[in-house]
Design a protein around this motif. Structure first.
Motif, mmCIF file in Angstrom:
data_model
loop_
_atom_site.group_PDB
_atom_site.id
_atom_site.type_symbol
_atom_site.label_atom_id
_atom_site.label_comp_id
_atom_site.label_asym_id
_atom_site.label_seq_id
_atom_site.Cartn_x
_atom_site.Cartn_y
_atom_site.Cartn_z
ATOM 1 N N ALA A 97 0.674 -1.219 -0.006
ATOM 2 C CA ALA A 97 -0.237 0.056 0.117
ATOM 3 C C ALA A 97 0.712 1.340 0.052
ATOM 4 C CB ALA A 97 -0.957 -0.046 1.091
ATOM 5 N N GLY A 98 2.012 1.004 0.565
ATOM 6 C CA GLY A 98 2.832 2.268 0.448
ATOM 7 C C GLY A 98 2.624 3.066 1.916
ATOM 8 N N VAL A 99 3.690 3.653 2.333
ATOM 9 C CA VAL A 99 3.700 4.440 3.782
ATOM 10 C C VAL A 99 2.704 5.625 3.687
ATOM 11 C CG1 VAL A 99 5.157 5.857 5.222
ATOM 12 C CG2 VAL A 99 6.239 4.054 4.073
ATOM 13 N N LEU B 146 -4.118 -7.924 10.610
ATOM 14 C CA LEU B 146 -4.727 -9.212 10.144
ATOM 15 C C LEU B 146 -4.469 -9.357 8.970
ATOM 16 C CD1 LEU B 146 -7.884 -9.068 12.027
ATOM 17 C CD2 LEU B 146 -6.042 -10.793 12.401
ATOM 18 N N TYR B 147 -4.423 -8.222 7.866
ATOM 19 C CA TYR B 147 -3.876 -8.151 6.495
ATOM 20 C C TYR B 147 -2.734 -8.607 6.202
ATOM 21 C CZ TYR B 147 -8.158 -6.515 3.878
ATOM 22 O OH TYR B 147 -9.280 -6.779 3.199
ATOM 23 N N TRP B 148 -1.623 -8.033 6.996
ATOM 24 C CA TRP B 148 -0.409 -8.802 6.945
ATOM 25 C C TRP B 148 0.002 -10.260 7.244
ATOM 26 C CZ3 TRP B 148 2.785 -4.575 9.707
ATOM 27 C CH2 TRP B 148 3.052 -3.198 9.326
ATOM 28 N N ALA B 149 -1.273 -10.559 8.245
ATOM 29 C CA ALA B 149 -0.907 -12.051 8.511
ATOM 30 C C ALA B 149 -1.570 -12.975 7.358
ATOM 31 C CB ALA B 149 -1.802 -12.262 9.804
ATOM 32 N N TRP B 150 -2.816 -12.242 6.788
ATOM 33 C CA TRP B 150 -3.440 -13.002 5.729
ATOM 34 C C TRP B 150 -2.446 -12.988 4.549
ATOM 35 C CZ3 TRP B 150 -8.487 -10.488 3.178
ATOM 36 C CH2 TRP B 150 -9.084 -11.701 2.266
ATOM 37 N N GLN B 151 -1.704 -11.863 4.215
ATOM 38 C CA GLN B 151 -0.761 -12.148 3.042
ATOM 39 C C GLN B 151 0.212 -13.136 3.178
ATOM 40 O OE1 GLN B 151 -0.566 -11.373 -0.037
ATOM 41 N NE2 GLN B 151 0.245 -9.535 -0.412
ATOM 42 N N ALA B 152 0.658 -13.225 4.734
ATOM 43 C CA ALA B 152 1.789 -14.114 4.928
ATOM 44 C C ALA B 152 1.250 -15.686 4.801
ATOM 45 C CB ALA B 152 2.387 -13.758 6.310
ATOM 46 N N SER B 153 0.235 -15.617 4.928
ATOM 47 C CA SER B 153 -0.312 -17.081 4.929
ATOM 48 C C SER B 153 -0.813 -17.746 3.604
ATOM 49 C CB SER B 153 -1.766 -17.092 5.631
ATOM 50 O OG SER B 153 -2.911 -16.668 4.927
ATOM 51 N N LEU B 154 -0.725 -16.850 2.386
ATOM 52 C CA LEU B 154 -0.967 -16.886 1.183
ATOM 53 C C LEU B 154 0.342 -17.728 0.523
ATOM 54 C CD1 LEU B 154 -2.840 -13.969 0.043
ATOM 55 C CD2 LEU B 154 -3.790 -16.114 0.609
ATOM 56 N N PRO B 155 0.132 -18.907 -0.437
ATOM 57 C CA PRO B 155 1.343 -19.317 -1.023
ATOM 58 C C PRO B 155 1.875 -18.683 -1.942
ATOM 59 C CG PRO B 155 -0.880 -20.568 -1.557
ATOM 60 C CD PRO B 155 -1.019 -19.446 -0.708
ATOM 61 N N GLN B 156 1.278 -17.711 -2.522
ATOM 62 C CA GLN B 156 1.795 -16.625 -3.517
ATOM 63 C C GLN B 156 1.318 -15.359 -3.048
ATOM 64 O OE1 GLN B 156 1.150 -17.549 -7.311
ATOM 65 N NE2 GLN B 156 2.061 -15.924 -8.213
ATOM 66 N N PRO B 157 1.966 -14.354 -2.899
ATOM 67 C CA PRO B 157 1.640 -12.994 -2.562
ATOM 68 C C PRO B 157 0.652 -12.303 -3.524
ATOM 69 C CG PRO B 157 4.218 -13.110 -2.102
ATOM 70 C CD PRO B 157 3.564 -14.334 -2.816
ATOM 71 N N GLU B 158 -0.342 -11.663 -2.919
ATOM 72 C CA GLU B 158 -1.170 -11.041 -3.852
ATOM 73 C C GLU B 158 -0.969 -9.617 -3.974
ATOM 74 O OE1 GLU B 158 -4.965 -11.999 -3.859
ATOM 75 O OE2 GLU B 158 -4.802 -14.065 -3.549
ATOM 76 N N GLY B 159 -0.895 -9.112 -5.158
ATOM 77 C CA GLY B 159 -0.508 -7.497 -5.029
ATOM 78 C C GLY B 159 -1.510 -6.712 -4.854
ATOM 79 N N LEU B 160 -2.948 -6.943 -5.018
ATOM 80 C CA LEU B 160 -4.125 -6.071 -4.858
ATOM 81 C C LEU B 160 -5.004 -6.390 -3.618
ATOM 82 C CD1 LEU B 160 -5.618 -6.163 -8.368
ATOM 83 C CD2 LEU B 160 -3.860 -4.405 -7.398
ATOM 84 N N LEU B 161 -4.245 -7.196 -2.647
ATOM 85 C CA LEU B 161 -4.949 -7.336 -1.345
ATOM 86 C C LEU B 161 -5.021 -5.962 -0.643
ATOM 87 C CD1 LEU B 161 -5.849 -9.899 0.203
ATOM 88 C CD2 LEU B 161 -3.586 -9.631 1.360
ATOM 89 N N GLY B 162 -4.331 -5.281 -0.852
ATOM 90 C CA GLY B 162 -4.346 -3.637 -0.074
ATOM 91 C C GLY B 162 -5.758 -3.111 -0.407
ATOM 92 N N LEU B 163 -6.227 -3.386 -1.661
ATOM 93 C CA LEU B 163 -7.568 -2.636 -1.977
ATOM 94 C C LEU B 163 -8.684 -3.296 -1.247
ATOM 95 C CD1 LEU B 163 -7.213 -2.884 -5.902
ATOM 96 C CD2 LEU B 163 -7.096 -1.014 -4.513
ATOM 97 N N GLY B 164 -8.688 -4.620 -0.692
ATOM 98 C CA GLY B 164 -9.797 -5.037 0.285
ATOM 99 C C GLY B 164 -9.547 -4.126 1.494
ATOM 100 N N HIS B 165 -8.299 -3.908 2.037
ATOM 101 C CA HIS B 165 -8.356 -3.136 3.327
ATOM 102 C C HIS B 165 -9.026 -1.495 2.989
ATOM 103 C CE1 HIS B 165 -6.655 -1.015 6.739
ATOM 104 N NE2 HIS B 165 -6.764 -1.901 7.410
#
Length: 153
Positions: A33-35, A72-91
């Motif tokens: 997402a960026g700082v 929780l979003y960081w943990a969700w991203q860490a649990s995925l087998p392949q990182p998702e680039g657009l996961l931050g949009l959900g947040h």
């Protein structure tokens, strides 16, 4: 007995935001997402609830809920087998729900003489509920969120 003021509340709320920024600077940004995203999210939330003149520690509770959602979003991203680039949009798309319930709770409890621990709990709970409702709405309508999206058939 320790006295809390709105100044200590804002300092605590920004301290929580600074801790998340520090972790992001050291470990990287798992949701890409960026700082600027974290800074604007915290500043917007704290600014909105402070305009409503909340009791002490309400802002710290709201900031804690925002911090938990990020973690929780960081943990969700860490649990995925392949990182998702657009996961931050959900947040990002769930933040309006968090902000609306924070402002609603702030307006409702503004005139009550609440103890700081109660104000913290109400701020935290209201923001968590608002973020959760918005998250479910986003995952059911706009984007695929794995198990949160439910059945698609």
């Amino acid at each position: 007995m320790q006295r809390y003021s709105r100044t200590t509340d804002v300092i605590a709320a920004f301290g929580i935001g600074a801790a998340i920024l520090a972790v992001t600077a050291v470990a990287g940004d798992p949701i890409y997402a960026g700082v600027w995203y974290y800074v604007l999210a915290w500043a917007g939330l704290i600014g909105a609830v402070q305009i409503a003149r909340v009791p002490p520690l309400f802002s710290a509770g709201a900031s804690s809920a925002l911090g938990v959602s990020v973690l929780l979003y960081w943990a969700w991203q860490a649990s995925l087998p392949q990182p998702e680039g657009l996961l931050g949009l959900g947040h990002l798309f769930s933040l309006p729900g968090l902000a609306v319930t924070a402002i609603m709770a702030a307006v409702v409890i503004r005139r009550r003489q609440l103890r700081p621990a109660s104000a913290f709990g109400i701020g935290f709970l209201a923001c968590c509920v608002g973020f959760g409702i918005a998250q479910i709405a986003v995952c059911r309508t706009m984007m695929y969120c794995g198990a949160l999206s439910g059945s698609l058939g």
